[in-house]
Scaffold this motif. Sequence first.
Motif, PDB file in Angstrom:
ATOM      1  N   GLU A 126       0.761  -1.254   0.046  1.00  0.00           N
ATOM      2  CA  GLU A 126      -0.035  -0.061   0.139  1.00  0.00           C
ATOM      3  C   GLU A 126       0.819   1.241  -0.031  1.00  0.00           C
ATOM      4  OE1 GLU A 126      -3.274  -0.020  -0.475  1.00  0.00           O
ATOM      5  OE2 GLU A 126      -3.086  -2.341  -0.596  1.00  0.00           O
ATOM      6  N   HIS A 127       2.033   0.974   0.541  1.00  0.00           N
ATOM      7  CA  HIS A 127       2.871   2.421   0.400  1.00  0.00           C
ATOM      8  C   HIS A 127       4.474   1.598   0.269  1.00  0.00           C
ATOM      9  CE1 HIS A 127       2.898   1.256   4.938  1.00  0.00           C
ATOM     10  NE2 HIS A 127       4.215   1.615   4.842  1.00  0.00           N
ATOM     11  N   ALA A 128       5.279   2.408  -0.496  1.00  0.00           N
ATOM     12  CA  ALA A 128       6.695   1.744  -0.486  1.00  0.00           C
ATOM     13  C   ALA A 128       7.662   2.661  -1.045  1.00  0.00           C
ATOM     14  CB  ALA A 128       6.602   0.436  -1.472  1.00  0.00           C
ATOM     15  N   ILE A 129       9.031   2.561  -1.123  1.00  0.00           N
ATOM     16  CA  ILE A 129       9.998   3.088  -1.636  1.00  0.00           C
ATOM     17  C   ILE A 129      10.244   2.505  -2.892  1.00  0.00           C
ATOM     18  CG2 ILE A 129      12.148   4.027  -1.482  1.00  0.00           C
ATOM     19  CD1 ILE A 129      12.071   3.588   1.532  1.00  0.00           C
ATOM     20  N   ASP A 186      -2.205   7.501  -2.496  1.00  0.00           N
ATOM     21  CA  ASP A 186      -2.741   9.070  -2.741  1.00  0.00           C
ATOM     22  C   ASP A 186      -1.586   9.837  -3.377  1.00  0.00           C
ATOM     23  OD1 ASP A 186      -5.110   8.256  -1.314  1.00  0.00           O
ATOM     24  OD2 ASP A 186      -3.969   8.868   0.647  1.00  0.00           O
ATOM     25  N   LYS A 187      -0.184   9.339  -3.082  1.00  0.00           N
ATOM     26  CA  LYS A 187       0.680  10.204  -3.992  1.00  0.00           C
ATOM     27  C   LYS A 187       2.049   9.452  -4.432  1.00  0.00           C
ATOM     28  CE  LYS A 187       3.627  10.849   0.212  1.00  0.00           C
ATOM     29  NZ  LYS A 187       4.101  11.736   1.134  1.00  0.00           N
ATOM     30  N   PHE A 188       2.510   9.806  -5.399  1.00  0.00           N
ATOM     31  CA  PHE A 188       3.729   9.180  -6.110  1.00  0.00           C
ATOM     32  C   PHE A 188       4.778  10.559  -6.161  1.00  0.00           C
ATOM     33  CE2 PHE A 188       5.917   8.325 -10.166  1.00  0.00           C
ATOM     34  CZ  PHE A 188       6.639   7.293  -9.634  1.00  0.00           C
ATOM     35  N   GLU A 189       5.744  10.427  -5.198  1.00  0.00           N
ATOM     36  CA  GLU A 189       6.488  11.686  -4.920  1.00  0.00           C
ATOM     37  C   GLU A 189       8.164  11.471  -5.437  1.00  0.00           C
ATOM     38  OE1 GLU A 189       7.813  14.549  -1.005  1.00  0.00           O
ATOM     39  OE2 GLU A 189       6.232  13.044  -1.131  1.00  0.00           O
ATOM     40  N   LEU A 244       1.270   6.297 -15.274  1.00  0.00           N
ATOM     41  CA  LEU A 244       1.555   7.849 -15.152  1.00  0.00           C
ATOM     42  C   LEU A 244       0.202   8.380 -15.734  1.00  0.00           C
ATOM     43  CD1 LEU A 244       5.171   8.050 -15.705  1.00  0.00           C
ATOM     44  CD2 LEU A 244       4.118   8.730 -13.599  1.00  0.00           C
ATOM     45  N   LYS A 245      -0.139   8.125 -16.986  1.00  0.00           N
ATOM     46  CA  LYS A 245      -1.442   8.791 -17.643  1.00  0.00           C
ATOM     47  C   LYS A 245      -2.603   8.557 -16.827  1.00  0.00           C
ATOM     48  CE  LYS A 245      -3.563  11.001 -20.677  1.00  0.00           C
ATOM     49  NZ  LYS A 245      -3.646  12.541 -20.753  1.00  0.00           N
ATOM     50  N   LEU A 246      -2.852   7.161 -16.300  1.00  0.00           N
ATOM     51  CA  LEU A 246      -3.964   7.048 -15.515  1.00  0.00           C
ATOM     52  C   LEU A 246      -3.831   8.027 -14.323  1.00  0.00           C
ATOM     53  CD1 LEU A 246      -4.348   3.156 -16.082  1.00  0.00           C
ATOM     54  CD2 LEU A 246      -5.742   4.921 -16.895  1.00  0.00           C
ATOM     55  N   LEU A 247      -2.676   8.040 -13.610  1.00  0.00           N
ATOM     56  CA  LEU A 247      -2.757   8.743 -12.316  1.00  0.00           C
ATOM     57  C   LEU A 247      -2.877  10.275 -12.784  1.00  0.00           C
ATOM     58  CD1 LEU A 247      -1.657   9.164  -9.653  1.00  0.00           C
ATOM     59  CD2 LEU A 247       0.787   9.348 -10.519  1.00  0.00           C
ATOM     60  N   GLU A 248      -2.691  10.962 -14.020  1.00  0.00           N
ATOM     61  CA  GLU A 248      -3.079  12.059 -14.471  1.00  0.00           C
ATOM     62  C   GLU A 248      -4.613  12.202 -14.274  1.00  0.00           C
ATOM     63  OE1 GLU A 248      -1.354  13.329 -18.084  1.00  0.00           O
ATOM     64  OE2 GLU A 248       0.652  13.733 -17.304  1.00  0.00           O
ATOM     65  N   GLU A 249      -5.136  11.142 -14.893  1.00  0.00           N
ATOM     66  CA  GLU A 249      -6.597  11.455 -14.969  1.00  0.00           C
ATOM     67  C   GLU A 249      -7.491  11.201 -13.720  1.00  0.00           C
ATOM     68  OE1 GLU A 249      -6.273   9.848 -19.719  1.00  0.00           O
ATOM     69  OE2 GLU A 249      -7.396   8.444 -18.110  1.00  0.00           O
ATOM     70  N   THR A 250      -7.090  10.781 -12.678  1.00  0.00           N
ATOM     71  CA  THR A 250      -7.898  10.397 -11.797  1.00  0.00           C
ATOM     72  C   THR A 250      -6.859   9.870 -10.426  1.00  0.00           C
ATOM     73  OG1 THR A 250      -9.862   9.158 -10.703  1.00  0.00           O
ATOM     74  CG2 THR A 250      -8.485   7.984 -12.281  1.00  0.00           C
ATOM     75  N   LYS A 251      -7.493   9.442  -9.236  1.00  0.00           N
ATOM     76  CA  LYS A 251      -6.802   8.897  -8.362  1.00  0.00           C
ATOM     77  C   LYS A 251      -5.918   7.776  -8.779  1.00  0.00           C
ATOM     78  CE  LYS A 251      -8.787  11.409  -4.281  1.00  0.00           C
ATOM     79  NZ  LYS A 251      -9.370  11.141  -2.952  1.00  0.00           N
ATOM     80  N   LEU A 252      -4.788   7.152  -8.325  1.00  0.00           N
ATOM     81  CA  LEU A 252      -4.317   6.152  -8.681  1.00  0.00           C
ATOM     82  C   LEU A 252      -5.080   4.929  -8.398  1.00  0.00           C
ATOM     83  CD1 LEU A 252      -1.699   5.087 -10.007  1.00  0.00           C
ATOM     84  CD2 LEU A 252      -0.807   4.959  -7.559  1.00  0.00           C
ATOM     85  N   GLU A 253      -5.513   4.969  -7.206  1.00  0.00           N
ATOM     86  CA  GLU A 253      -6.181   3.935  -6.689  1.00  0.00           C
ATOM     87  C   GLU A 253      -7.661   3.219  -7.351  1.00  0.00           C
ATOM     88  OE1 GLU A 253      -6.341   0.084  -4.408  1.00  0.00           O
ATOM     89  OE2 GLU A 253      -4.849   1.551  -4.807  1.00  0.00           O
ATOM     90  N   GLU A 254      -8.151   4.445  -7.810  1.00  0.00           N
ATOM     91  CA  GLU A 254      -9.538   4.278  -8.452  1.00  0.00           C
ATOM     92  C   GLU A 254      -9.335   3.396  -9.862  1.00  0.00           C
ATOM     93  OE1 GLU A 254     -11.299   8.006  -8.609  1.00  0.00           O
ATOM     94  OE2 GLU A 254     -11.537   8.379  -6.423  1.00  0.00           O
ATOM     95  N   ASN A 255      -8.436   3.986 -10.266  1.00  0.00           N
ATOM     96  CA  ASN A 255      -8.180   3.685 -11.892  1.00  0.00           C
ATOM     97  C   ASN A 255      -7.323   2.333 -12.081  1.00  0.00           C
ATOM     98  OD1 ASN A 255      -8.570   4.052 -14.644  1.00  0.00           O
ATOM     99  ND2 ASN A 255      -7.801   6.040 -14.596  1.00  0.00           N
TER     100      ASN A 255
END
Length: 611
Positions: free
Chosen positions: A183-186, A207-210, A381-392
């Motif tokens: 669910e979270h990682a480096i 929720d994020k990709f940083e 990365l494109k899907l992340l731009e369009e909506t929240k990562l988990e949803e898509n």
Amino acid sequence: MKLYIGMKFFGHDTNVVVICPEKNYIFAISTERVTRYKHDTIYPIKILENIFEYTKLEKSLIKNIVFCLAEKDYAKKLNFSNWYEYETALREFYNLKYKGELVRKHNSFKLLSLDEQELIYNQSYAGKKLFEIKKSQQKNAVTISEEVSKYINKIFDLSLNEIEYFDHHKSHALGSFVLSPYEHAIAITFDGAGDGYFSKVFLCSKDKFEYKVGSKRKNFYLDDIDCGNSLGNIYEYFTLKLGFHRFSEEGKVEALAAYGNFDNEIFYKLKECLLFDRSNLTLDIDQKLLYKYFNKLAFDDYLIKFSKVDIAAAVQKFLEISIVNYISSIVKKYKIKNIVLSGGVFANVIVNMRIFEEVTNNIYIIPAMSDDGLGLGSICLKLLEETKLEENISWIRKYNTQYLGTSYSKEEIISVLKNTANIFYKDLGKDWMKKTAEYIHNDEVGAIFHGKMEWGPRALGNRSILGNPLNKNSINKLNVEVKNRPFYQPFCPSIMIDERERLFENSYINKDMTCAFIMKEEFIDKIPCAVHIDNTARVQFVTHESNPNYYKILSEFKNLTGYGVLLNTSFNKHGRTIIESPQDAIDDFLDTGLNFLMIEGIEVRKLKSEN
């Protein structure tokens, strides 16, 4: 219906990935599987032209296509115009099926004078075509984006589509996180080079990709080779100097290293060249020292002074300790134990084992760790731009991403078999798995072809050659009669998940053959073909859920022998790529010393020569 097509369009390991979220569907294939040119650099045009045939998606239902490429610097000028036409014409001119044959022929051709070359060109239509393309090529004439648009526009209606470009290492990192169980990682990337860096670090969650930090790649030449300051490129340089093919035979260096002793001046000089900025978590190489210690004359002296196995051991150990120390520092700083790894350097299973043993048990390596995984990451990365990562993309984690390639019906296979001389075959129905286990128990070596082709460089039981791991003669037979490989390259075991804790003291459920583990001492003599000289095994743990047919073969073999273990190597003749189609399967079956082929439940054998 909307389609996402991710691509590595330029450079080694070009590939295509297709995702259709509305159908929860993924397809992936590397160009090399279609062309049978290892690590092919040719644009993936043939795949794109046949994409609806490969995916079996209804073209009329597709209303929009988004093309995603891991090429951040899309305004960069290409070295030559008409490169695809030139490369295609070159292959037509030589008319050779496999890359190794073409490279040898082309190298000999280049030794001829220009007048002699032109004379040969003019003897055939293909030669004349190649010569004209060479004359028309212009340097720095087109950009990456212009070249991509040119070919996509020929195949697809661009009025309904869009083309997006993404960072190389971001594509690597997000793809590995999306497929991981965390669910979270480096996310940590390591390769030769990509968009100006050779390594980057990201923090990932729902929720994020940083992006956190990266190590920049610098150009630097050793012996006319762009070695740079990348650990991956240095390893490639050693691969070349040891007499192997750079970019494709680094695994031979890794295998050879197990026979050597790293404790020599080469290892300590490599360590001296490494610059690790612990405060900023970046890596670099002292280029002056690297040149001083490893220029052509210096390396020639090493080849006289040290054995190749000790040189291999030195660079392997250098890579291991450099990456382990680096990742340890990252984990310590960000206080996250889950790590996901991508990039070609993580094809090195001994490096991955050291990370697992010395840094964290919570490790995931994407099956397509090299650039053949970029297509999937760029789509994410494109899907992340369009909506929240988990949803898509939450559904992608449930997908069996080991097997994303082509598959063939029994009718298509029989059509090929009917047109093949010197074989006989019969349909075994559901008995084929039991029969396979019996044949291997009787020390035959055979190949299996069923279901979807594997994604990534490993054969994972769908396009595999299998042997008896209990019989030491299996390795000799595979090396001499089938694969024609050097003795020091290990074969890898596929093992029932039920056997994991019995056979290994310290391991995790790795279904992708991306990490080595040390086998318990009491089993090494009992399963001699499953381990390398250092007692490590590059394991694929097989579950019933991931591959029921392959699990069944392992189960039947355990009933016969007491061990749910099989020797597994990729289904191809040495120097060729893993087979993709039924025709490839027949070609390599007939060109090797395989005893039998099981192809979608049909047993194929060779007719015995009357002589």
